[in-house]
Design an enzyme around this catalytic site. Structure first.
Site, PDB file in Angstrom:
ATOM      1  N   GLU A  78      58.918  14.988  63.952  1.00 25.66           N
ATOM      2  CA  GLU A  78      59.306  16.253  64.568  1.00 25.66           C
ATOM      3  C   GLU A  78      59.812  16.042  65.996  1.00 25.66           C
ATOM      4  O   GLU A  78      59.217  15.305  66.767  1.00 25.66           O
ATOM      5  CB  GLU A  78      58.105  17.209  64.604  1.00 25.66           C
ATOM      6  CG  GLU A  78      57.575  17.603  63.233  1.00 25.66           C
ATOM      7  CD  GLU A  78      58.494  18.554  62.473  1.00 25.66           C
ATOM      8  OE1 GLU A  78      59.481  19.042  63.062  1.00 25.66           O
ATOM      9  OE2 GLU A  78      58.231  18.783  61.272  1.00 25.66           O
ATOM     10  N   ARG A  88      51.862  32.349  58.668  1.00 22.79           N
ATOM     11  CA  ARG A  88      52.278  32.997  57.411  1.00 22.79           C
ATOM     12  C   ARG A  88      51.047  33.268  56.556  1.00 22.79           C
ATOM     13  O   ARG A  88      51.004  34.212  55.775  1.00 22.79           O
ATOM     14  CB  ARG A  88      53.257  32.078  56.661  1.00 22.79           C
ATOM     15  CG  ARG A  88      53.900  32.723  55.435  1.00 22.79           C
ATOM     16  CD  ARG A  88      54.880  31.777  54.765  1.00 22.79           C
ATOM     17  NE  ARG A  88      54.301  30.516  54.371  1.00 22.79           N
ATOM     18  CZ  ARG A  88      53.510  30.324  53.305  1.00 22.79           C
ATOM     19  NH1 ARG A  88      53.232  31.336  52.504  1.00 22.79           N
ATOM     20  NH2 ARG A  88      53.018  29.135  53.028  1.00 22.79           N
ATOM     21  N   CYS A 141      50.220  23.124  62.504  1.00 24.15           N
ATOM     22  CA  CYS A 141      50.851  21.842  62.841  1.00 24.15           C
ATOM     23  C   CYS A 141      51.638  21.944  64.134  1.00 24.15           C
ATOM     24  O   CYS A 141      51.473  21.120  65.042  1.00 24.15           O
ATOM     25  CB  CYS A 141      51.749  21.363  61.695  1.00 24.15           C
ATOM     26  SG  CYS A 141      50.784  20.754  60.309  1.00 24.15           S
ATOM     27  N   HIS A 165      55.557  15.347  59.752  1.00 27.53           N
ATOM     28  CA  HIS A 165      55.230  16.129  58.560  1.00 27.53           C
ATOM     29  C   HIS A 165      55.497  15.276  57.316  1.00 27.53           C
ATOM     30  O   HIS A 165      56.456  14.495  57.289  1.00 27.53           O
ATOM     31  CB  HIS A 165      56.092  17.401  58.488  1.00 27.53           C
ATOM     32  CG  HIS A 165      55.405  18.626  59.006  1.00 27.53           C
ATOM     33  ND1 HIS A 165      55.926  19.395  60.012  1.00 27.53           N
ATOM     34  CD2 HIS A 165      54.240  19.233  58.646  1.00 27.53           C
ATOM     35  CE1 HIS A 165      55.106  20.423  60.251  1.00 27.53           C
ATOM     36  NE2 HIS A 165      54.080  20.348  59.429  1.00 27.53           N
TER      37      HIS A 165
HETATM   38  N1  PCA Z   1      50.098  21.505  57.522  1.00 29.07           N
HETATM   39  C1  PCA Z   1      50.107  22.818  58.148  1.00 29.07           C
HETATM   40  C2  PCA Z   1      48.821  22.896  58.928  1.00 29.07           C
HETATM   41  C3  PCA Z   1      47.959  21.797  58.404  1.00 29.07           C
HETATM   42  C4  PCA Z   1      48.872  20.934  57.633  1.00 29.07           C
HETATM   43  O1  PCA Z   1      48.583  19.833  57.147  1.00 29.07           O
HETATM   44  C5  PCA Z   1      51.365  23.085  58.966  1.00 29.07           C
HETATM   45  O2  PCA Z   1      52.427  22.507  58.653  1.00 29.07           O
HETATM   46  O3  PCA Z   1      51.315  23.858  59.910  1.00 29.07           O
END
Ligand code: PCA
Length: 215
Positions: A78, A88, A141, A165
């Site tokens: 990111e 959400r 996240c 991610h």
């Molecule tokens: N993904 C979520 C929060 C925890 C995770 O593993 C996100 O993308 O915000």
């Protein structure tokens, strides 16, 4: 040198979160650098407290937070964290902020200090698909990514930090045939390669390569 890598616990009705599963399986050392692993809750604010405590304990040089991005087909370092909590779905304690600032005295956004283009190249070179992402969303996240940047600015200026991610695991999508997924061992391989790039680029500026997106 030391890198703190965190992974979230399961959320949103899932039984498993590939983030903590992959983080747990990372080597304890990469290129001579110690990898410290930490599970964190998918909970606004509490996740940041847990990470802050560990930073104080371990004094890492880098912090890399890892989270599940269901629907993405590859590993995505990111670029940017934004100052907004907009859930959400509720977090794991039932809290669902709908458009609140994370930090009243924080900037609108922070860019990562990590070499995202070098990470993407290293992940691909290991045989795993990757691309730069320009949004970490508005859920926990993005929240932890922003909070670690804010902590860095206020208390730990020497730390460099960022976020990756990762996709769902195949077992999470057996009844969602259109949904992409990636095997756990491939996610681990890709994360290990990304950490290798972070180590290799320590003290250097990021690779210059074409990773921009039109939209
Ligand atoms: N993904 C979520 C929060 C925890 C995770 O593993 C996100 O993308 O915000």
């Amino acid at each position: 040198m030391k890198i703190l890598v965190t992974g979230f616990d399961p959320f949103g009705g899932e039984k498993i979160n590939p983030a903590i599963e992959a983080v747990k399986r990372l080597p304890d050392e990469i290129k001579g650098v110690k990898i410290v692993k930490l599970e964190i809750p998918t909970v606004f604010n509490k996740s940041a407290e847990v990470v802050k405590k560990k930073i104080i304990e371990e004094q890492p040089d880098y912090v890399l937070n890892v989270g599940q991005a269901g629907g993405r087909a590859c590993l995505t370092p990111e670029r940017v964290a934004i100052n907004i909590n907009d859930g959400r779905i509720p977090d794991n304690v039932g809290y669902q902020p709908l458009g609140e600032e994370i930090q009243k005295d924080g900037p609108a956004a922070y860019f990562t200090q990590l070499p995202i283009k070098a990470e993407v190249k290293a992940i691909r070179d290991s045989g795993i698909p990757a691309s730069v992402s320009n949004t970490a969303g508005t859920y926990v996240c993005n929240h932890i990514f922003y909070q670690v940047q804010y902590m860095r600015e206020k208390y730990f200026p020497k730390i460099k930090a960022g976020f990756i991610h990762i996709p769902f695991l195949p077992e999470q999508v057996v009844n969602k045939p259109q949904m992409p997924s990636m095997a756990l061992e491939d996610i681990v391989k890709g994360l290990t390669a990304a950490l290798g790039a972070i180590i290799e680029y320590d003290g250097k500026s990021d690779l210059t390569s074409v990773e921009g997106q039109l939209h």
